[in-house]
Design a protein around this motif. Structure first.
Motif, PDB file in Angstrom:
ATOM      1  N   TRP A  33       0.837  -1.201   0.000  1.00  0.00           N
ATOM      2  CA  TRP A  33       0.000   0.000   0.000  1.00  0.00           C
ATOM      3  C   TRP A  33       0.874   1.255   0.000  1.00  0.00           C
ATOM      4  N   ALA A  34       1.969   1.210   0.759  1.00  0.00           N
ATOM      5  CA  ALA A  34       2.819   2.397   0.916  1.00  0.00           C
ATOM      6  C   ALA A  34       3.403   2.857  -0.419  1.00  0.00           C
ATOM      7  N   ARG A  35       3.467   1.960  -1.397  1.00  0.00           N
ATOM      8  CA  ARG A  35       3.954   2.358  -2.729  1.00  0.00           C
ATOM      9  C   ARG A  35       2.853   3.008  -3.557  1.00  0.00           C
ATOM     10  N   HIS A  36       1.621   2.936  -3.065  1.00  0.00           N
ATOM     11  CA  HIS A  36       0.484   3.466  -3.823  1.00  0.00           C
ATOM     12  C   HIS A  36      -0.471   4.140  -2.836  1.00  0.00           C
ATOM     13  N   SER A  38      -3.261   6.215  -0.954  1.00  0.00           N
ATOM     14  CA  SER A  38      -4.664   6.478  -1.228  1.00  0.00           C
ATOM     15  C   SER A  38      -5.297   7.009   0.050  1.00  0.00           C
ATOM     16  N   LEU A  39      -6.523   7.481  -0.028  1.00  0.00           N
ATOM     17  CA  LEU A  39      -7.258   7.941   1.152  1.00  0.00           C
ATOM     18  C   LEU A  39      -7.989   6.806   1.848  1.00  0.00           C
ATOM     19  N   GLY A  40      -7.870   5.594   1.315  1.00  0.00           N
ATOM     20  CA  GLY A  40      -8.488   4.436   1.931  1.00  0.00           C
ATOM     21  C   GLY A  40      -8.104   3.170   1.203  1.00  0.00           C
ATOM     22  N   TYR A  41      -8.260   2.050   1.909  1.00  0.00           N
ATOM     23  CA  TYR A  41      -7.957   0.741   1.335  1.00  0.00           C
ATOM     24  C   TYR A  41      -9.041  -0.241   1.758  1.00  0.00           C
ATOM     25  N   PHE A  42      -9.036  -1.405   1.151  1.00  0.00           N
ATOM     26  CA  PHE A  42     -10.074  -2.398   1.416  1.00  0.00           C
ATOM     27  C   PHE A  42     -10.149  -2.748   2.902  1.00  0.00           C
ATOM     28  N   ASP A  43      -9.002  -2.991   3.527  1.00  0.00           N
ATOM     29  CA  ASP A  43      -8.973  -3.537   4.884  1.00  0.00           C
ATOM     30  C   ASP A  43      -8.944  -2.485   5.984  1.00  0.00           C
ATOM     31  N   HIS A  44      -8.292  -1.342   5.729  1.00  0.00           N
ATOM     32  CA  HIS A  44      -8.044  -0.366   6.792  1.00  0.00           C
ATOM     33  C   HIS A  44      -8.023   1.051   6.222  1.00  0.00           C
ATOM     34  N   PRO A  45      -8.128   2.047   7.108  1.00  0.00           N
ATOM     35  CA  PRO A  45      -7.873   3.429   6.693  1.00  0.00           C
ATOM     36  C   PRO A  45      -6.422   3.596   6.251  1.00  0.00           C
ATOM     37  N   PRO A  46      -6.037   4.776   5.761  1.00  0.00           N
ATOM     38  CA  PRO A  46      -4.774   4.892   5.025  1.00  0.00           C
ATOM     39  C   PRO A  46      -3.503   5.087   5.842  1.00  0.00           C
ATOM     40  N   ALA A  47      -3.585   5.379   7.146  1.00  0.00           N
ATOM     41  CA  ALA A  47      -2.391   5.834   7.864  1.00  0.00           C
ATOM     42  C   ALA A  47      -1.279   4.790   7.927  1.00  0.00           C
ATOM     43  N   VAL A  48      -1.629   3.493   7.933  1.00  0.00           N
ATOM     44  CA  VAL A  48      -0.582   2.477   7.990  1.00  0.00           C
ATOM     45  C   VAL A  48       0.302   2.542   6.757  1.00  0.00           C
ATOM     46  N   ALA A  49      -0.265   2.947   5.623  1.00  0.00           N
ATOM     47  CA  ALA A  49       0.542   3.108   4.408  1.00  0.00           C
ATOM     48  C   ALA A  49       1.488   4.292   4.542  1.00  0.00           C
ATOM     49  N   TRP A  50       1.056   5.332   5.237  1.00  0.00           N
ATOM     50  CA  TRP A  50       1.939   6.487   5.447  1.00  0.00           C
ATOM     51  C   TRP A  50       3.125   6.098   6.327  1.00  0.00           C
ATOM     52  N   TYR A 450      -6.006  -6.133  -3.372  1.00  0.00           N
ATOM     53  CA  TYR A 450      -5.515  -6.515  -4.704  1.00  0.00           C
ATOM     54  C   TYR A 450      -6.645  -6.666  -5.720  1.00  0.00           C
ATOM     55  N   LEU A 451      -7.819  -7.075  -5.268  1.00  0.00           N
ATOM     56  CA  LEU A 451      -8.912  -7.310  -6.205  1.00  0.00           C
ATOM     57  C   LEU A 451      -9.488  -6.013  -6.771  1.00  0.00           C
ATOM     58  N   ARG A 452      -9.088  -4.877  -6.198  1.00  0.00           N
ATOM     59  CA  ARG A 452      -9.571  -3.602  -6.715  1.00  0.00           C
ATOM     60  C   ARG A 452      -8.727  -3.099  -7.882  1.00  0.00           C
ATOM     61  N   GLY A 453      -7.551  -3.688  -8.072  1.00  0.00           N
ATOM     62  CA  GLY A 453      -6.719  -3.320  -9.213  1.00  0.00           C
ATOM     63  C   GLY A 453      -6.026  -1.985  -9.085  1.00  0.00           C
ATOM     64  N   ARG A 454      -5.814  -1.483  -7.854  1.00  0.00           N
ATOM     65  CA  ARG A 454      -5.154  -0.194  -7.665  1.00  0.00           C
ATOM     66  C   ARG A 454      -3.658  -0.339  -7.399  1.00  0.00           C
ATOM     67  N   ILE A 455      -3.300  -1.280  -6.528  1.00  0.00           N
ATOM     68  CA  ILE A 455      -1.878  -1.441  -6.202  1.00  0.00           C
ATOM     69  C   ILE A 455      -1.202  -2.485  -7.090  1.00  0.00           C
ATOM     70  N   ALA A 456      -1.988  -3.199  -7.873  1.00  0.00           N
ATOM     71  CA  ALA A 456      -1.475  -4.151  -8.867  1.00  0.00           C
ATOM     72  C   ALA A 456      -2.556  -4.296  -9.930  1.00  0.00           C
ATOM     73  N   PRO A 457      -2.189  -4.650 -11.150  1.00  0.00           N
ATOM     74  CA  PRO A 457      -3.221  -4.811 -12.189  1.00  0.00           C
ATOM     75  C   PRO A 457      -4.247  -5.860 -11.780  1.00  0.00           C
ATOM     76  N   ARG A 458      -5.512  -5.544 -11.974  1.00  0.00           N
ATOM     77  CA  ARG A 458      -6.566  -6.490 -11.626  1.00  0.00           C
ATOM     78  C   ARG A 458      -6.554  -7.664 -12.605  1.00  0.00           C
ATOM     79  N   LEU A 459      -6.585  -8.866 -12.070  1.00  0.00           N
ATOM     80  CA  LEU A 459      -6.545 -10.070 -12.885  1.00  0.00           C
ATOM     81  C   LEU A 459      -7.949 -10.430 -13.361  1.00  0.00           C
ATOM     82  N   ALA A 460      -8.071 -10.698 -14.641  1.00  0.00           N
ATOM     83  CA  ALA A 460      -9.340 -11.139 -15.229  1.00  0.00           C
ATOM     84  C   ALA A 460      -9.095 -12.468 -15.927  1.00  0.00           C
ATOM     85  N   PRO A 461      -9.156 -13.599 -15.211  1.00  0.00           N
ATOM     86  CA  PRO A 461      -8.828 -14.904 -15.804  1.00  0.00           C
ATOM     87  C   PRO A 461      -9.671 -15.234 -17.028  1.00  0.00           C
ATOM     88  N   GLU A 462     -10.928 -14.767 -17.048  1.00  0.00           N
ATOM     89  CA  GLU A 462     -11.800 -15.109 -18.174  1.00  0.00           C
ATOM     90  C   GLU A 462     -11.330 -14.488 -19.479  1.00  0.00           C
TER      91      GLU A 462
END
Length: 531
Positions: A33-36, A38-50, A450-462
């Motif tokens: 997260w710290a490399r990307h 944001s004002l929020g993430y799936f699991d937690h608010p953003p301060a841990v990334a800071w 990861y499933l949001r595709g913000r910190i890594a490209p979102r995978l679409a297996p189909e």
């Protein structure tokens, strides 16, 4: 023993341990997260990334990623030193013991070394209590800085909300006490503008994350409510991101066992200190030990001042309310041991005073915890478990060992590598930042950022047009729609041998530290590669 010595000693110890201990899986996730930012993430608010911004200085370096958390821990100890003194711990030995206990219980040890949302939460909680004490006793304008600390804490972890009832109860008690001692009605500080202005400051600081949640279907708040209270909040995201397992207790027996497990876990967090507490309790129940040593030599002769009484009430509430709140939650839903961890800040000075019958034993128990933690870190740094703590040590070993070798192996494969769990994806990306395509395969395990595709490209297996590798702990290849299994590799981390690819019997080691499976999938109809 001076408080300065305790703060310096704990800080140096934490720095050394942080440099030696391999990265843990959740840490790798937060540092991604710290490399990307944001004002929020799936699991937690953003301060841990800071806090993890140090990873920019040296990608893939453990100590760099932990620098923010180490700094937060030092500042928390300094703030608590001032707070405990104003709460009546004027005797430097007792105050030093309180600080030592704060850093030597299991959450203080792990939170002082690892980068987690609790790292900044503890600092914010301490700052909020410190400023609230000043506002109650000397300057009501300090509610503004208390509010700023609360806002910062909310940006780290939503459990900071529990500071609200703590401060409200302390305000009501302070107002009642002030009017009772004066003998006449002198008004209520609660009705003055300053506490409300402080609440507004907290809201303004927290507002960016609230707005982010509103724009993202209340994603983080929904996850945390589901995770902690078995409540589901919808979100405007991909279906698999909202696929959270909401578990709740139904029978009376389940509820009772959950509550007992919660209370036992809180006792275990004190480690060797808990054994001393139980011994002192037994001695007092049998009449062999008298009351605890006074906070200061004159404490038995001079009643505590109104300011000290107010500060003690504030600190006591800060211990009781988080502990009690999650005891209630444990009656309906699973509770992790660290969730009420803020209570330890309020509990430590009271425990230090209570154990002051013999300071040497109390110091010994605290230092014993630190010594065991040191042995554990040294063992993990060498890639082995600590025999005296077999189960917990082995779990930590599996959390940290072999991932650098695994990442190097993954980087040599002929197709992109994905993982079923976010922890595995995070570890690969930490040790090999060049694995930019590596992310979590959707629909297999608990969803993540990861499933949001913000910190890594979102995978679409189909929509896959080429082969890919799936990394998992499972020995059974999952059935993936539209894809066929082409190859299966098993990797073992063997003591003394490192990462070994299993090709045939016999296995290279009887008790591997790690077991991973790599499955190569390709779209239906694609030919299998030649050996």
């Amino acid at each position: 023993m001076s408080t300065l010595l305790v703060i310096a000693g704990l800080s140096v110890w934490r720095l050394i341990m942080a440099a030696l201990l391999p990265i843990t899986q959740d840490e790798a996730y937060y540092l991604d997260w710290a490399r990307h930012w944001s004002l929020g993430y799936f699991d937690h608010p953003p301060a841990v990334a800071w806090l993890g911004a140090g990873i920019w200085l040296a990608p893939g370096t453990v100590l760099a990623g932990r620098l923010g958390g180490l700094l937060a821990g030092i500042l928390a100890l300094v703030v608590l030193d001032h707070l405990y003194q104003r709460c009546g711990l004027t005797d430097r030995h007792t105050r030093a013991l309180a600080l030592l206990l704060t850093g030597a219980h299991l959450l203080g040890i792990s939170g002082g070394i690892l980068i987690t949302p609790d790292s900044l939460l503890i600092l914010a909680w301490a700052l909020a209590l410190h400023e609230a004490e000043r506002a109650l006793n000397t300057d009501p304008r300090r509610w503004l800085t208390a509010g700023a600390a609360i806002g910062l804490g909310l940006l780290s972890k939503y459990t900071m909300l529990l500071i609200g009832p703590v401060l409200l109860a302390a305000l009501l008690w302070s107002d009642w006490r002030r009017n009772e001692m004066a003998g006449v009605w002198r008004g209520l500080q609660l009705l003055s503008p300053w506490p409300w202005a402080g609440a507004l400051v907290a809201l303004l600081i927290f507002a960016p994350n609230l707005l982010w949640n509103a724009q993202n279907g209340w994603l983080t708040i929904g996850f945390q409510l589901g995770h902690g209270f078995a409540i589901e909040v919808g979100g405007a995201v991909a279906p698999e991101v909202n696929a959270i397992d909401h578990g709740a207790y139904q029978t009376l027996a389940e509820r009772f066992l959950s509550l007992m497990g919660y209370l036992i876990a809180q006792i275990e967090l004190w480690g060797l200190i808990a054994l001393l507490m139980l011994w002192v309790l037994a001695q007092r129940l049998t009449g062999r030990v008298q009351g605890a040593r006074s906070v200061s030599p004159a404490a038995d002769e001079t009643p505590a001042s109104p300011e000290v009484s107010t500060a003690r009430i504030l600190l006591g509430l800060a211990g009781i309310i988080p502990l009690g709140a999650f005891a209630l939650v444990s009656w309906i839903s699973p509770v992790e041991a660290n969730w009420p961890g803020m209570y330890l800040i309020g509990a430590a000075p009271f425990v230090a005073q209570w154990l002051g019958v013999d300071v040497r034993w109390a110091r010994g128990a605290a230092l014993g915890n630190l010594a065991l933690a040191t042995l554990l870190v040294l063992a993990l740094a060498q890639g082995s478990a600590l025999p005296s703590l077999t189960d917990r040590s082995s779990r930590l070993l599996r959390e940290t060992a072999g991932f650098a070798q695994l990442a190097d192996y993954a980087a040599r494969l002929d197709a992109p590598v994905y993982a079923d769990r976010y922890q595995l994806a995070a570890m690969l990306r930490f040790y090999r930042p060049d694995l930019v395509e590596t992310t979590q395969w959707p629909g297999l395990e608990r969803p993540s950022e990861y499933l949001r595709g913000r910190i890594a490209p979102r995978l679409a297996p189909e929509r896959s047009t080429g082969p890919s590798w799936l990394l998992t702990h499972s020995i059974h290849p999952p059935l993936l729609p539209g894809l066929q299994l082409q190859e299966w590799r098993v990797l073992l981390l063997c003591p003394g041998r490192g990462l070994v690819e299993v090709e045939a019997e016999p296995a290279p080691c009887r008790r591997p530290i790690q077991h991973w499976s790599l499955y190569r999938y390709a779209p239906l109809g694609m030919s299998t590669p030649s050996p």
